[in-house]
Design a protein around this motif. Structure first.
Motif, short mmCIF file in Angstrom:
data_model
loop_
_atom_site.label_atom_id
_atom_site.label_comp_id
_atom_site.label_asym_id
_atom_site.label_seq_id
_atom_site.Cartn_x
_atom_site.Cartn_y
_atom_site.Cartn_z
N SER A 184 7.70 -7.19 3.99
CA SER A 184 8.13 -8.47 3.43
C SER A 184 7.23 -8.92 2.28
CB SER A 184 8.14 -9.55 4.53
OG SER A 184 6.85 -9.71 5.09
N SER A 185 6.03 -8.34 2.22
CA SER A 185 5.10 -8.65 1.12
C SER A 185 5.15 -7.60 0.03
CB SER A 185 3.67 -8.76 1.68
OG SER A 185 3.57 -9.74 2.67
N GLY A 186 6.12 -6.69 0.11
CA GLY A 186 6.29 -5.68 -0.91
C GLY A 186 5.37 -4.49 -0.77
N ILE A 187 4.80 -4.28 0.44
CA ILE A 187 3.91 -3.14 0.67
C ILE A 187 4.62 -2.18 1.63
CG2 ILE A 187 1.60 -2.40 1.32
CD1 ILE A 187 0.67 -5.27 1.08
N ALA A 247 5.65 0.72 4.26
CA ALA A 247 4.91 1.24 5.42
C ALA A 247 4.31 2.62 5.14
CB ALA A 247 5.84 1.30 6.63
N ASN A 248 4.94 3.39 4.25
CA ASN A 248 4.45 4.74 3.97
C ASN A 248 3.49 4.78 2.79
OD1 ASN A 248 6.27 4.18 1.96
ND2 ASN A 248 7.42 6.10 2.15
N SER A 249 2.92 3.65 2.43
CA SER A 249 1.98 3.59 1.30
C SER A 249 0.77 4.46 1.55
CB SER A 249 1.53 2.14 1.06
OG SER A 249 2.61 1.32 0.67
N THR A 250 0.35 5.17 0.50
CA THR A 250 -0.87 5.96 0.56
C THR A 250 -2.01 5.17 -0.07
OG1 THR A 250 -0.47 7.00 -1.58
CG2 THR A 250 0.51 8.07 0.36
N ARG A 270 -4.02 1.38 -4.13
CA ARG A 270 -4.96 1.12 -5.22
C ARG A 270 -4.22 0.88 -6.54
NH1 ARG A 270 -9.50 5.53 -3.25
NH2 ARG A 270 -10.62 4.08 -1.88
N SER A 271 -3.13 1.59 -6.75
CA SER A 271 -2.35 1.38 -7.97
C SER A 271 -1.69 0.01 -7.96
CB SER A 271 -1.29 2.48 -8.12
OG SER A 271 -0.32 2.39 -7.09
N ALA A 272 -1.50 -0.55 -6.75
CA ALA A 272 -0.94 -1.90 -6.64
C ALA A 272 -2.01 -2.98 -6.79
CB ALA A 272 -0.23 -2.06 -5.30
N GLY A 273 -3.25 -2.53 -7.01
CA GLY A 273 -4.32 -3.48 -7.28
C GLY A 273 -5.19 -3.83 -6.10
N TYR A 274 -5.00 -3.14 -4.96
CA TYR A 274 -5.79 -3.45 -3.77
C TYR A 274 -7.05 -2.58 -3.71
CZ TYR A 274 -1.81 -6.04 -1.87
OH TYR A 274 -0.80 -6.95 -1.68
N ILE A 288 -7.70 -4.07 1.63
CA ILE A 288 -6.96 -3.34 2.66
C ILE A 288 -7.92 -2.41 3.39
CG2 ILE A 288 -5.20 -1.59 3.07
CD1 ILE A 288 -3.52 -2.93 0.97
N ALA A 289 -7.92 -2.52 4.71
CA ALA A 289 -8.82 -1.74 5.55
C ALA A 289 -8.07 -0.57 6.17
CB ALA A 289 -9.41 -2.62 6.65
N GLU A 290 -8.69 0.60 6.14
CA GLU A 290 -8.15 1.77 6.83
C GLU A 290 -8.93 1.96 8.13
OE1 GLU A 290 -7.96 5.60 8.52
OE2 GLU A 290 -9.74 4.92 7.42
N TYR A 291 -8.20 2.00 9.25
CA TYR A 291 -8.86 2.21 10.54
C TYR A 291 -8.03 3.16 11.37
CZ TYR A 291 -11.08 1.19 15.04
OH TYR A 291 -11.73 1.29 16.26
N HIS A 292 -8.60 4.30 11.70
CA HIS A 292 -7.94 5.33 12.52
C HIS A 292 -6.56 5.69 11.99
CE1 HIS A 292 -10.58 4.72 16.37
NE2 HIS A 292 -11.27 4.99 15.29
#
Length: 270
Positions: free
Chosen positions: A193-196, A198-201, A206-210, A255-259
């Motif tokens: 719903s925020s335009g991100i 689910a399969n984002s790498t 990072r290309s989206a500015g995060y 954005i945090a990556e965890y497991h």
């Protein structure tokens, strides 16, 4: 492990569930969260309530045990569960999340899905413990473990369930931050719903500015509410002033990556 006295109330034979059905138990005798044919409600003991470890902010709750191996087996077979929330039946269609391979290899399984008629459901469980969240309308029903053994079935763990309508703020108003955690699990689709997607790498994010960083267990030790929320799937949990400050200074907007899963950590002020 500690043991408290618990009495049977509304005994149900543990058998596989086949869908919405008549449990043979009156709705007012069911636990607040009752998984059809796989739940036994317990009376709240007259003594030893403090041993349950239930937060004082939870003013009303039910105690119960689950046949967690049967529930897990049913979910892994791709079958729906019939979940009664405050006596009302809902068919829960749940799919396993396969992103956290480390947890799965340790026998911990996570499922997300929907409730028939509208609503969301999240379950994390192994053969002993079940943690769940069910949202219908404006009410959220939660299931947590007391970490105590049942006395009727000593091999089972006693759980408690409560609704968001029965939770009050802890502590005097001057001590409250007024902040509530908003944790978006991007990998489970919560960011759609925020335009991100689910399969984002990492490259996509990072290309989206995060800014993307690795969230470690050491980080989570300093973020107790974030830690609990990641594991339980609860939403909009109150934050302490200290944790709000940590999120604002170090994590907000990142954005945090965890497991293997990606999370957007933020908060709202009420």
């Amino acid at each position: 492990m500690s043991v408290i006295t618990a009495l049977v109330a509304g005994l149900v034979v543990f058998e596989p569930d086949t869908g919405v059905s008549d449990t043979g138990i009156a709705p007012d005798e069911m636990a607040m969260v009752h998984i059809d044919l796989l739940t036994e409600k317990r009376d709240v003991p007259a003594e030893g309530v403090d041993d349950l470890g239930i937060p004082s902010s939870v003013r009303k709750y039910d105690l119960m045990v689950f046949d967690t191996p049967a529930i897990l087996d049913q979910l892994l077979r791709g079958e729906s569960l019939t979940v009664y929330l405050a006596g009302q039946p809902y068919a829960a269609d749940l799919q396993e999340s396969l992103l956290d391979t480390e947890a799965r290899s340790a026998g911990i399984y996570s499922f997300t899905g929907t409730l028939a008629g509208g609503g969301d459901a999240v379950l994390t469980l192994n053969d002993d413990v079940l943690v769940g969240r069910f949202v219908t309308g404006v009410t959220e029903y939660s299931v947590e473990s007391t970490r105590l053994n049942d006395t009727i079935y000593p091999e089972k763990v006693l759980h408690y369930a409560y609704s968001s309508a029965d939770v009050v703020a802890e502590g005097p108003p001057a001590m409250l931050s007024g902040s509530f955690l908003t944790l978006i699990n991007i990998s489970c689709g919560d960011g759609e719903s925020s335009g991100i997607p689910a399969n984002s790498t990492v490259a996509d994010l990072r290309s989206a500015g995060y800014e993307v960083f690795n969230l470690t267990d050491a980080d989570l030790n300093n973020l107790p509410v974030v830690n609990k929320t990641i594991r339980s799937g609860m939403r909009e949990v109150p934050l302490s002033k200290d944790e709000t400050t940590r999120i604002f200074e170090s994590y907000r907007g990142k954005i945090a990556e965890y497991h293997g899963s990606y999370y957007l950590i933020d908060f709202m002020v009420s």
